[in-house]
Design a protein around this motif. Structure first.
Motif, PDB file in Angstrom:
ATOM      1  N   VAL A  41       3.892  27.775  41.030  1.00 34.61           N
ATOM      2  CA  VAL A  41       4.546  29.183  40.574  1.00 34.61           C
ATOM      3  C   VAL A  41       4.723  29.496  39.287  1.00 34.61           C
ATOM      4  N   SER A  45      10.104  32.357  38.286  1.00 35.52           N
ATOM      5  CA  SER A  45      10.011  32.050  39.793  1.00 35.52           C
ATOM      6  C   SER A  45      11.214  31.462  40.094  1.00 35.52           C
ATOM      7  N   ASP A 108      15.899  33.500  48.921  1.00 39.85           N
ATOM      8  CA  ASP A 108      14.604  33.764  48.597  1.00 39.85           C
ATOM      9  C   ASP A 108      13.925  32.875  47.480  1.00 39.85           C
ATOM     10  N   ASP A 110      11.128  30.921  45.482  1.00 33.46           N
ATOM     11  CA  ASP A 110       9.489  30.905  45.461  1.00 33.46           C
ATOM     12  C   ASP A 110       9.116  29.250  45.709  1.00 33.46           C
ATOM     13  N   ARG A 139      11.006  32.131  50.557  1.00 29.88           N
ATOM     14  CA  ARG A 139      10.702  33.449  50.716  1.00 29.88           C
ATOM     15  C   ARG A 139       9.358  33.303  51.709  1.00 29.88           C
ATOM     16  N   GLY A 142       6.631  31.260  50.346  1.00 32.41           N
ATOM     17  CA  GLY A 142       7.153  30.362  49.384  1.00 32.41           C
ATOM     18  C   GLY A 142       6.729  28.923  49.628  1.00 32.41           C
ATOM     19  N   ARG A 200       3.539  25.601  52.637  1.00 31.00           N
ATOM     20  CA  ARG A 200       3.493  27.053  52.496  1.00 31.00           C
ATOM     21  C   ARG A 200       4.583  27.425  53.611  1.00 31.00           C
TER      22      ARG A 200
END
Length: 204
Positions: A41, A45, A108, A110, A139, A142, A200
């Motif tokens: 990321v 982030s 939220d 990442d 999120r 994420g 993910r």
């Protein structure tokens, strides 16, 4: 009581930090975890360090420009983290019952990183509760990245979770496997006693 507490009695923070400091002093690269996270990321982030311990990984990520929050149950470890980086957000909580709203943390993220054998050291039977909590703070899209030992040689406790079990727990909370490495340096996983798994969160 989780296996980490049984192992250490909750008083190991300073010893643990000292061990990593001495390893760093040998010139050994201590930042593989942060480097892998940074490859997954972009800087800026939001990252949750789940089981952050003395903060080694999170402090490095903060230096690299990430917006980090650390959670750990072990007060002795967090005391070291807070001393090293008082400006960062460190939360004492059990991952199985971690409630971001209660801690005034926006859920939220990442990326959630669980380095340092978090899953094999959890209280027996709490794996699915912990993964449910971690999935809930991501999120959509994420990533959860977790590295842990799978055999006696790579763990301070008897092995308690294997990769099919871990993947099944992840699938049950809406996390899909996207990558698996043998090390934090992203060598491909071809079996062996240690794995770094990247899952993910489903898009809404």
């Amino acid at each position: 009581m989780n296996r980490w507490e049984e192992l250490t009695g909750g008083t190991s923070g300073e010893d643990y930090a000292a061990r990593f400091a001495s390893l760093a002093g040998t010139g050994k690269d201590m930042h593989g975890e942060a480097r892998l996270c940074a490859a997954l990321v972009p800087a800026g982030s939001r990252v949750l360090d789940a089981g952050c311990g003395t903060g080694r990984v999170m402090i490095r990520l903060a230096e690299l420009g990430y917006d980090c929050v650390g959670v750990d149950l072990d007060a002795s470890m967090l005391a070291v983290a807070r001393k090293q980086a008082p400006e960062l957000r460190w939360i004492q909580a059990d991952l199985a019952t971690f409630d971001p709203a209660e801690q005034r943390v926006v859920a939220d993220f990442d990326l959630v990183v669980a380095a340092g054998n978090i899953f094999p050291l959890l209280a027996a039977g709490s794996e699915s509760a912990v993964l449910s909590r971690l999935a809930a703070v991501l999120r959509p899209g994420g990533l959860l990245v977790a590295g842990f030992g799978l055999d006696e040689a790579h763990l301070p406790v008897p092995p308690s979770i294997n990769l099919p079990e871990y993947d099944a727990h992840c699938a049950a909370v809406g996390l899909t496997l996207v990558d698996r490495f043998a090390t934090w340096d992203a060598h491909p996983y071809e079996g062996g006693g240690y794995a770094v798994s990247v899952h993910r969160a489903h898009h809404d």
